[in-house]
Design a protein around this motif. Structure first.
Motif, PDB file in Angstrom:
ATOM      1  N   VAL A 154      -0.180  -8.186   7.999  1.00 43.67           N
ATOM      2  CA  VAL A 154       0.186  -7.429   6.618  1.00 43.67           C
ATOM      3  C   VAL A 154       1.633  -7.283   6.552  1.00 43.67           C
ATOM      4  O   VAL A 154       2.322  -7.688   5.391  1.00 43.67           O
ATOM      5  N   LEU A 194       3.656   0.284   6.258  1.00 45.24           N
ATOM      6  CA  LEU A 194       4.707  -0.411   7.205  1.00 45.24           C
ATOM      7  C   LEU A 194       6.021  -0.383   6.751  1.00 45.24           C
ATOM      8  O   LEU A 194       6.885  -1.058   7.168  1.00 45.24           O
ATOM      9  N   CYS A 237      -1.871  -8.949   1.900  1.00 45.14           N
ATOM     10  CA  CYS A 237      -2.775  -7.594   2.132  1.00 45.14           C
ATOM     11  C   CYS A 237      -4.020  -7.820   1.354  1.00 45.14           C
ATOM     12  O   CYS A 237      -4.169  -8.540   0.346  1.00 45.14           O
ATOM     13  N   GLN A 238      -4.835  -7.131   1.913  1.00 39.82           N
ATOM     14  CA  GLN A 238      -6.394  -7.344   1.314  1.00 39.82           C
ATOM     15  C   GLN A 238      -6.817  -6.036   0.734  1.00 39.82           C
ATOM     16  O   GLN A 238      -6.462  -4.810   1.208  1.00 39.82           O
ATOM     17  N   PRO A 243      -3.843  -7.500  12.973  1.00 40.25           N
ATOM     18  CA  PRO A 243      -3.920  -7.363  11.494  1.00 40.25           C
ATOM     19  C   PRO A 243      -2.614  -6.588  11.070  1.00 40.25           C
ATOM     20  O   PRO A 243      -2.097  -7.195   9.990  1.00 40.25           O
ATOM     21  N   HIS A 244      -1.997  -5.752  11.944  1.00 40.06           N
ATOM     22  CA  HIS A 244      -0.689  -5.092  11.208  1.00 40.06           C
ATOM     23  C   HIS A 244       0.561  -6.132  11.136  1.00 40.06           C
ATOM     24  O   HIS A 244       1.129  -5.885  10.311  1.00 40.06           O
TER      25      HIS A 244
END
Ligand SMILES: Nc1ncnc2c1ncn2[C@@H]1O[C@H](COP(=O)(O)OP(=O)(O)OP(=O)(O)O)[C@@H](O)[C@H]1O
Ligand SMILES: [Mg+2]
Lengths: 237, 396
Positions: free
Chosen positions: A74, A103, A79-80, A70-71
């Protein structure tokens, strides 16, 4: 910009997404509507890599992202805003926002974006040092959206932003969603149960039923469609 | 009134339940039974008062909670003092002056004890990263302490390695061990994590105890060098004083590092991860990396504290690294206030100094600490000093 091709996702042996294919074009607002348990949240979780799909392809700007952590997803600009807001209750508003920029290393840009979201939601600006958990539901939703914006996404995934909010706040939030889309050319993938509202802001829509995409069309056509009217718009007016 | 009645009831129950063991005493040799009625009276009175006190405190706590909910709560006294700059800075200066001058007016025995306090401050702050900030319950923390102590002891014994060379090396080694333990156990939560880390701690101790060729087994390693100071010859007193200052410097370094960590982005990520993992993932926080970092950083400090411990006591053996040591460090963190630096310093002082100066106390210390922990959990679950993070604002 984003393309799902025959995506299948499972929870253990529950088959939650069945050959889901969705396409999102650069700069548009699209919406995914469907009843409870249809698999809308699962679709977003699969895209974000939090619940990785078992088969199928997810392309973001042409690059396959299925199976990526996930990172990394992103950091590619996706992005969620998760369902139920999920803000951090014991961090302050500004700390929550900084988590969105987790990040990012460009401090001055982050500062600019911070000013931007405070301008977007003056309510949050007044509550900078308040703990997230003590905000009202509407303010929490504003915070959740702002937090995701702090990641500077090119594609923003929104999961039921209207959940549990008063109609007047919902209206306000939808105006802002449109504004975000117009001002910063952010593409928006909107998941909603409130189909009527969603189809009014979105240009196109997908309808999902028990893990399958059953229909896709422009918003106007969907709004006029008898089936959609009966099932999602409350008795075809 | 109802409270008194309830306490009375508890007292009667206790008198009844403890009757067979506390009152009747059978002497099988002379075939007689002694009835110790006084014991019953003591128990009755004792239980009544304790029970009443308990109820009273609970009622007070609940009142406090209500006040908090209605937003009328005053800040706790400790916090108000800590917030007030007029008190805060002089207090820091006072404690600083006290810590700096100890070797000048204290004898060797007391200087040694204060060195111990500082070692536990380092350990407590290190564990505070793992437990207090990242929320990972680590019951095998002492293993990293052992890693540091043994790496210095062995390197010094075999190769005559210098304290100052080993200290940073042991830090890295500790971090490596932290990652090695962290990697397989990070998917575990709460109780499971606690059990596995406990096992890890015991494994390290058992290896040290039984692998004679490597660690010299239960007999331990003696004659470990104290830290040298530019090759200047020092007598025992000077060595003790110098040791104290070395540990003081390291403890201050730890305090600065932990404070900065706590108020950094990664510190907030630890807190956030504790609160909501999915939201963290959605924000791009790498779960594994972030948690491993907490483990590794905590282990680094334990390991450095271990080097200091070996150098200070000049002798180490496996019993110094038992499970109880882990528990003691955990007590320091929990009692002092999870996540609070001041709390940990206070906790370490209490835990080390009380048994030293009240010898009688040390026999019962596990019972007393246990009792104290239960009381803390009920009345002050956030610890003596409630953790406060600097409120974060983004500056230009
Ligand atoms: N963590 C999980 N474990 C097992 N099954 C799950 C899990 N999350 C969702 N499901 C199942 O997957 C299916 C799709 O759920 P999903 O949350 O995607 O629905 P949804 O369309 O978002 O519904 P809603 O509108 O109520 O949010 C449901 O049948 C649900 O029970
Ligand atoms: Mg959902």
């Amino acid at each position: 910009m984003l393309e799902l091709v025959n995506v299948n996702t499972y929870y253990g042996n529950i088959h939650a997404l069945k050959d889901v294919s969705i396409k999102v074009e650069q700069g548009e607002i699209i919406t995914l509507i469907g009843a409870n348990g249809a698999g809308k949240t699962t679709t977003l979780m699969s895209i974000s890599g939090i619940v990785p799909p078992r088969s199928g392809e997810i392309l973001f700007e042409g690059k396959p992202i299925q199976g990526m952590p996930p990172h990394e997803i992103v950091s590619m600009g996706l992005c969620q805003v998760p369902e139920g807001r999920r803000i951090f209750p014991h961090l302050t508003v500004s700390e929550n926002l900084d988590m969105g920029a987790f990040l990012r290393k460009d401090a001055s840009q982050v500062k600019q974006d911070l000013d931007y979201v405070y301008e977007l939601f003056p309510r949050l600006s007044e509550r900078r040092t308040q703990q997230g958990g003590t905000l009202s539901g509407g303010e929490q939703q504003m915070l959740a959206i702002s937090r995701a914006l702090m990641a500077r996404p090119r594609l923003l995934l929104l999961d039921e932003p209207s959940l549990g909010l008063a109609p007047i706040i919902v209206k306000q939030i939808f105006q802002i969603i449109r504004k975000i889309n117009e001002e910063s050319r952010t593409t928006i993938f909107l998941v909603e149960q409130n189909a009527n509202l969603a189809l009014q802001v979105a240009q196109r829509g997908y309808v999902m039923e028990t893990g399958k995409v059953t229909m896709t069309d422009t918003s106007d056509n969907l709004l006029a469609n008898e089936e959609v009217k009966n099932a999602y718009l409350g008795m075809g007016e | 009134m109802g409270e008194i009645l309830k306490s009375l009831k508890a007292a009667i129950w206790f008198m009844f339940l403890t009757f067979p063991i506390m009152v009747i005493k059978v002497n099988p040799i002379e075939d007689t039974v002694v009835w110790r009625w006084m014991n019953m009276a003591y128990i009755g009175v004792g239980v009544f008062f304790l029970s009443f006190l308990w109820r009273f405190m609970l009622a007070r706590r609940n009142q406090g909670k209500k006040a908090e909910e209605s937003g009328k709560a005053r800040m706790p006294i400790g916090q108000r003092i800590a917030e007030e700059p007029k008190i805060k800075y002089p207090a820091i200066a006072l404690v600083g002056a006290f810590a700096l001058t100890i070797p000048f007016w204290a004898d060797m025995y007391n200087t040694n004890i204060m060195t111990n306090v500082l070692i536990y401050v380092m350990l407590g702050l290190g564990l505070n990263i793992v437990v207090g900030l990242a929320g990972l319950l680590d019951l095998g923390y002492v293993a990293f302490y052992a890693v540091g102590a043994y790496s210095y002891a062995l390197l010094n014994h075999h190769f005559g390695a210098n304290f100052w060379v080993v200290l940073p090396m042991a830090g890295f080694l500790g971090a490596a061990f932290g990652v090695a333990l962290g990697f397989p156990v990070l998917r575990l939560r709460g109780d499971y994590l606690a059990i596995v880390t406990l096992g890890f701690g015991e494994i390290i101790r058992l290896v040290l105890e039984n692998w004679n060729e490597f660690s010299m087994g239960p007999s331990g390693i003696a004659n470990i060098d104290r830290p040298p100071f530019f090759g200047i010859k020092m007598d025992l007193f000077q060595k003790t004083d110098f040791m104290y200052y070395v540990v003081l410097a390291l403890a201050i370094l730890t305090i600065i590092a932990v404070t900065r960590l706590k108020n950094s982005r990664i510190g907030r990520a630890w807190i956030a991860l504790r609160e909501d993992e999915i939201a963290c993932q959605a924000m791009g926080v790498d779960r594994t990396k972030t948690k491993l970092m907490a483990f590794a950083l905590g282990a680094t400090w334990a390991s450095m504290a271990g080097v200091v411990f070996a150098a200070k006591s000049t002798f180490i053996n496996p019993p110094s690294f038992s499970f109880w040591e882990s528990v003691l460090i955990l007590v320091i963190v929990v009692m002092g206030g999870m996540g609070s630096v001041v709390g940990v310093i206070l906790g370490a002082s209490i835990i080390v100094l009380l048994p030293e100066y009240f010898r009688e106390f040390s026999e019962y210390r596990m019972i007393l600490f246990g009792g104290a922990m239960v009381l803390m959990m009920v009345f002050r679950p956030t610890g003596i000093v409630t953790a406060m993070r600097q409120k974060y604002t983004i500056h230009k």
